[in-house]
Design an enzyme around this catalytic site. Structure first.
Site: not given
Length: 422
Positions: A47-48, A108, A188-189, A113, A50
């Site tokens: 993830t962003c 998180s 970024g979409a 989240e 970890r």
């Protein structure tokens, strides 16, 4: 089999180290196949904040060493040394307790989240599709997800709509004040882009421009926002016209380099630019923050802000911990039962065979028994066997590590299996 874990997170490792081991969704299958070859398989959760590998091993020490070696040998490490010192490892019950906490969002950057549930689910599904997830490991992930949903339903974490994106937008507001009237260029979409766009709207941003490598995906988000779209190739010019730049792409290399930022600032003298980089790996060259007039906010700064609210995190963790403890306990009970079932079935079959043989021999020696009396003998022997087996089965379903081996020895079950094989 022992549960094992090795990983890095933003609490313990610098972002420049963490981004070296980040595994983009599009290359997850390739990494899982390599993991299967090197360490027998597992689940990769990236993830962003970890990157962790969950697996099982007959020998925990050997398995952990293989996971550490795998992480330390990821090709993206080229030119980066000292990664090993940031890797943490866990074994046994600690792995389940850790995963349950991760799935609940307690670890998180944005406490609680909801996005972590989708990330854990996708990691498990990818491992299942690649054939690298052990059944016991799959059960642990499912149990962690069930517990996470229960926590969100029964505690204040379920009412916490904070995400990494909203934390970042909130930090922009703290820095700039009202976002209304400021032009925001959102690059970024994907999922993160959508979350960021919604957070921008909630915080009052009314002038958003969307850009994405995928024109189709960018158009979908732009239409949803009622905002203009610029081609990815034209973002340099769009930056000149913007007050805020937010990046959240899935790129593996920098999307915005420092030289471009310097050129942009030269083209807009006396006008500052705030940049929020939500990418992992980072989208923006960190040297961009040294350019005059630029305020660069990255995940590192957001993590520091999150750490400032440690007291709040402690309270939320305490509220959820009881549910996590109960979930881990229930998982262990089910797991123990699953692991002991083959022995329980073998023991039951062995005792039933012995009972039938003895009943047949006894009834054969007794003349004149009525059908009702024979049935009574049958029922009595079945009841006796159930009472005899009650304690061994209870022992097998306990948390005693040697239960299965002990029962097999006492009742000579292993010898019977060997005879059947012969």
């Amino acid at each position: 089999m022992n549960f094992i874990l090795a990983g890095l997170n933003i609490d313990r490792a610098p972002v420049e180290v963490l981004e070296c081991v980040a595994v983009p969704q599009h290359s997850l299958k390739e990494h899982l196949e390599r993991l299967a070859t090197h360490a027998g398989g597992g689940v990769i959760l990236s993830t962003c904040n970890r990157t962790e590998i969950y697996s099982v091993a007959e020998d925990a020490e050997t398995g952990v060493r293989q996971l550490r070696e795998y992480i330390d040998a990821v090709p993206e490490h080229a030119g980066i040394t000292g990664i090993s010192e940031y890797i943490y490892t866990k074994t046994g019950d600690e792995v389940a307790e850790h995963l349950f906490g991760v799935a609940a969002g307690l670890q998180s950057v944005a406490l609680g989240e909801a996005q972590i549930i989708g990330q854990v689910t996708r990691a498990m599904q990818a491992a299942g599709e690649a054939g690298t997830v052990d059944p016991m490991l799959s059960r642990m992930f499912h149990a962690a997800l069930r517990t996470s949903r229960k926590i969100r339903k029964e505690t204040d974490l379920g009412r916490n709509r904070v995400s990494v994106s909203s934390l970042g937008v909130q930090e922009l507001q703290n820095t700039l004040g009202d976002l209304k009237g400021l032009r925001v260029l959102l690059v970024g979409a994907g999922e993160m882009g959508k979350l960021t766009a919604r957070a921008l709207r909630r915080y009052g941003a009314d002038d958003i421009v969307v850009s994405s490598r995928s024109m189709n995906r960018g158009k979908i988000l732009a239409d949803e926002l009622g905002a203009p779209q610029v081609a990815f190739e034209d973002i340099n010019q769009a930056m000149i016209e913007s007050d805020v730049l937010i990046t959240c792409t899935a790129a593996t290399d920098s999307v915005i380099v420092a030289d471009v930022v310097s050129d942009v600032m030269s083209a807009r003298p006396d006008r500052n630019l705030s940049i929020l980089d939500l990418g992992m790996p980072r989208d923006v060259d960190p040297a961009s923050g040294d350019v005059a007039g630029v305020n660069l906010i990255s995940l590192t700064e957001l993590q520091a802000k999150s750490a400032e609210s440690w007291e709040l995190r402690e309270e939320a963790a305490a509220e959820a911990q009881g549910i996590i403890d109960d979930g881990v306990r229930r998982f262990k009970e089910r797991l123990t039962g699953i692991e002991s079932e083959p022995v329980i079935r073998t023991l039951g079959a062995r005792m039933e065979q012995m009972r039938r043989e003895e009943v047949e021999q006894t009834l054969g020696r007794l003349d004149g028994l009525t059908e009702k009396q024979a049935t009574s003998v049958e029922k009595m022997t079945r009841s006796l066997v159930r009472r005899i087996l009650a304690d061994p089965i209870s022992f097998l379903r306990s948390e005693e590590d040697s239960a299965a081996e002990s029962v097999q020895k006492v009742f000579a079950l292993a010898d019977q299996d060997e005879e059947e094989l012969e």
